[in-house]
Design an enzyme around this catalytic site. Sequence first.
Site, PDB file in Angstrom:
ATOM      1  N   ARG A  63       0.818  -1.220   0.000  1.00 52.48           N
ATOM      2  CA  ARG A  63       0.000   0.000   0.000  1.00 52.48           C
ATOM      3  C   ARG A  63       0.850   1.267   0.000  1.00 52.48           C
ATOM      4  O   ARG A  63       0.593   2.184  -0.774  1.00 52.48           O
ATOM      5  CB  ARG A  63      -0.983   0.017   1.172  1.00 52.48           C
ATOM      6  CG  ARG A  63      -1.998   1.160   1.031  1.00 52.48           C
ATOM      7  CD  ARG A  63      -2.891   1.278   2.244  1.00 52.48           C
ATOM      8  NE  ARG A  63      -2.094   1.533   3.414  1.00 52.48           N
ATOM      9  CZ  ARG A  63      -2.226   0.916   4.575  1.00 52.48           C
ATOM     10  NH1 ARG A  63      -3.165   0.010   4.740  1.00 52.48           N
ATOM     11  NH2 ARG A  63      -1.437   1.202   5.588  1.00 52.48           N
ATOM     12  N   TYR A 116     -11.207  21.697 -14.428  1.00 47.53           N
ATOM     13  CA  TYR A 116     -11.833  20.382 -14.514  1.00 47.53           C
ATOM     14  C   TYR A 116     -13.057  20.359 -13.600  1.00 47.53           C
ATOM     15  O   TYR A 116     -12.936  20.542 -12.388  1.00 47.53           O
ATOM     16  CB  TYR A 116     -10.832  19.298 -14.124  1.00 47.53           C
ATOM     17  CG  TYR A 116     -11.450  17.936 -14.109  1.00 47.53           C
ATOM     18  CD1 TYR A 116     -11.914  17.357 -15.275  1.00 47.53           C
ATOM     19  CD2 TYR A 116     -11.612  17.242 -12.921  1.00 47.53           C
ATOM     20  CE1 TYR A 116     -12.515  16.114 -15.260  1.00 47.53           C
ATOM     21  CE2 TYR A 116     -12.208  15.997 -12.909  1.00 47.53           C
ATOM     22  CZ  TYR A 116     -12.660  15.447 -14.077  1.00 47.53           C
ATOM     23  OH  TYR A 116     -13.269  14.221 -14.058  1.00 47.53           O
ATOM     24  N   ASP A 189      -2.501  22.014 -12.378  1.00 51.98           N
ATOM     25  CA  ASP A 189      -3.041  20.859 -13.108  1.00 51.98           C
ATOM     26  C   ASP A 189      -2.588  21.025 -14.556  1.00 51.98           C
ATOM     27  O   ASP A 189      -3.095  21.876 -15.288  1.00 51.98           O
ATOM     28  CB  ASP A 189      -4.569  20.822 -12.988  1.00 51.98           C
ATOM     29  CG  ASP A 189      -5.192  19.617 -13.722  1.00 51.98           C
ATOM     30  OD1 ASP A 189      -4.519  19.025 -14.586  1.00 51.98           O
ATOM     31  OD2 ASP A 189      -6.361  19.299 -13.431  1.00 51.98           O
ATOM     32  N   LYS A 214      -5.143  10.512 -18.967  1.00 49.76           N
ATOM     33  CA  LYS A 214      -5.280  11.235 -20.227  1.00 49.76           C
ATOM     34  C   LYS A 214      -4.046  10.999 -21.105  1.00 49.76           C
ATOM     35  O   LYS A 214      -3.718   9.868 -21.371  1.00 49.76           O
ATOM     36  CB  LYS A 214      -5.553  12.710 -19.916  1.00 49.76           C
ATOM     37  CG  LYS A 214      -6.678  12.915 -18.866  1.00 49.76           C
ATOM     38  CD  LYS A 214      -8.037  12.437 -19.325  1.00 49.76           C
ATOM     39  CE  LYS A 214      -9.094  12.387 -18.221  1.00 49.76           C
ATOM     40  NZ  LYS A 214      -9.257  13.597 -17.435  1.00 49.76           N
TER      41      LYS A 214
HETATM   42  C1  PLP Z   1      -9.662  13.961 -16.173  1.00 47.78           C
HETATM   43  C2  PLP Z   1      -9.095  15.145 -15.491  1.00 47.78           C
HETATM   44  C3  PLP Z   1      -8.944  15.176 -14.102  1.00 47.78           C
HETATM   45  C4  PLP Z   1      -9.394  14.028 -13.218  1.00 47.78           C
HETATM   46  O1  PLP Z   1      -8.620  12.888 -13.449  1.00 47.78           O
HETATM   47  P1  PLP Z   1      -9.168  11.367 -13.278  1.00 47.78           P
HETATM   48  O2  PLP Z   1      -7.991  10.558 -13.660  1.00 47.78           O
HETATM   49  O3  PLP Z   1     -10.363  11.221 -14.170  1.00 47.78           O
HETATM   50  O4  PLP Z   1      -9.533  11.222 -11.831  1.00 47.78           O
HETATM   51  C5  PLP Z   1      -8.374  16.308 -13.541  1.00 47.78           C
HETATM   52  N1  PLP Z   1      -7.987  17.357 -14.297  1.00 47.78           N
HETATM   53  C6  PLP Z   1      -8.128  17.358 -15.630  1.00 47.78           C
HETATM   54  C7  PLP Z   1      -7.684  18.543 -16.417  1.00 47.78           C
HETATM   55  C8  PLP Z   1      -8.690  16.262 -16.278  1.00 47.78           C
HETATM   56  O5  PLP Z   1      -8.836  16.274 -17.610  1.00 47.78           O
END
Ligand code: PLP
Length: 393
Positions: A63, A116, A189, A214
Site C-alpha cells: 500500500r 476540470y 493541473d 489522459k
Molecule cells: C480527467 C481530469 C482530471 C481528473 O482525473 P481522473 O484521472 O479522471 O480522476 C483532472 N484534471 C483534468 C484537467 C482532467 O482532464
Amino acid sequence: MSAPNAPKPPSEASFTLSKRSLAAQALGHVDPVTRAVVAPLHVATTFLRDPDNGYSSGFSYARPDNATVREAEGVLAMLEEAGAGALLFGSGMAAATAVFTALEPGDHVVAPRVMYWGLKRWLTGEMPRRRIAVDFVDMDDVSALERAIRPGTTKLVWIETPGNPLWTVTDIAEAARLAHAAGARLAVDSTAASPIHTRPLTLGADLVMHSATKILNGHSDVVAGALMGAANDAFWARLTAIRAQGGAILGPFEAYLLMRSLRTLHLRVAAQSAGAADLARRFRAHPRVSHVLYPGLPDDPGHAVAARQMEGGFGFMLSIRVRDGEAAAIRAAARVRLWKRATSLGGVESLIEHRASVEGPDSPCPPDLLRLSVGIEAVDDLFADLDAALREP
Ligand SMILES: *Cc1c(COP(=O)(O)O)cnc(C)c1O
C-alpha cells in the site's frame, strides 16, 4: 521511503541525454537478474523481513510503495524535472484531492473558474466541511488572482493551464510570483499541457498534478493520477503520508501500462498537437463554426502567454462553437462516425463531447460548444467526418 526518482541515465552514458531518449528507454532500466530491457511487473503485496526484522529492500507492504509504481514515477519525475520526485495515485482526482486534504482548517485557496469540473464540484462540496474557503477566479487575468489572494491566509493557489474546456491560459511564472509573495504554494493541473509542452516546476510552481488517465497513458485503458514536487519539504512528506496511509496508490498493473505508454509520449504528443493545430486552423474558416478555442491560434487571447510557457506545440485539445447553437452542436456530435462521442481526453482515438450537458448549470461552458480531443488518426479523415456532420441539414 521516498522513491529513487532522480533522473538516472543509462550507466554506460557519459553524456547528457534528452528527456525523449530517457523516456523511450524508461530511464534505461535493465533487470539485473534476467537482463530484460523491460522492467518486471511487481505484484507482491508483502515482502520477507530480514532476520533482525528490518526491511533492507525498502519494501514492506504494497500500500505505501511498489517497485513498478516507482519505475513509472521515476520517468514522470524526470520529465517534469521534479526535485522531490513523483507520487502516483489511483486517479487524477485522488492526486488532486490529496493536495487539498493536506491543508489545515482556516486556510484559504484560490482556484480557477475554468477548471476540470469534477474537481470544482469536489472543492465546492468538501472544502466548506473542512473549514477551508475557496475563491474561484478568472486565472487568465492575473490581476484577478492578485485581488483574490489573502496574504498569510491563502495557502494554496491552484491553476489549470490550458484550462478545460475553454483552454484559457494562465501565466505560471506570474501566478508563482504572486502566490509566493503571499506565502502560498502554487499547484498546477498540467493535464492538458503534458510535460512535453510545459514544465511548471521550472517556471516556479511547487507542485504539478496530472490526470495520467489522459495523454500520459494515452490509450484510454488506465485510470491514474500523478503529483510531482519541486522540493522534498514538509508538505511533500505530508502528501507522501496521505497517499501511503490513505491507500490511494496506483495498482502495479496500471503502473506497468502507464510505464509502457510513457515510452511513446513524445511521439503521441507531437502527432496529436500537430493534428489539433491543423484542425483549429481548418475549423476557424468553417461556415458552421463561430469560434475556435485553441491557444495555438495567433489571435487567441491566451496565445502570447502560451507561446512563452509552452514549447513544441499548444496541446491536443480544442473546442469549437457551433454557429447555429446548442441543438446544432448536439446534432453534429450525434452524426460523427470516426470521432467517438465520449468523455475523457488524450487518447490515441479522437473524442468529441458536448460539455455543457455534462457539466450542468454552474459550468462556464457555452451551450454551443463541442470539446475535441485529437488522437493520431489522419487529420484529413477527422476533418472530413466532422465537416460532414456540421453541414448535414
Ligand atoms: C480527467 C481530469 C482530471 C481528473 O482525473 P481522473 O484521472 O479522471 O480522476 C483532472 N484534471 C483534468 C484537467 C482532467 O482532464
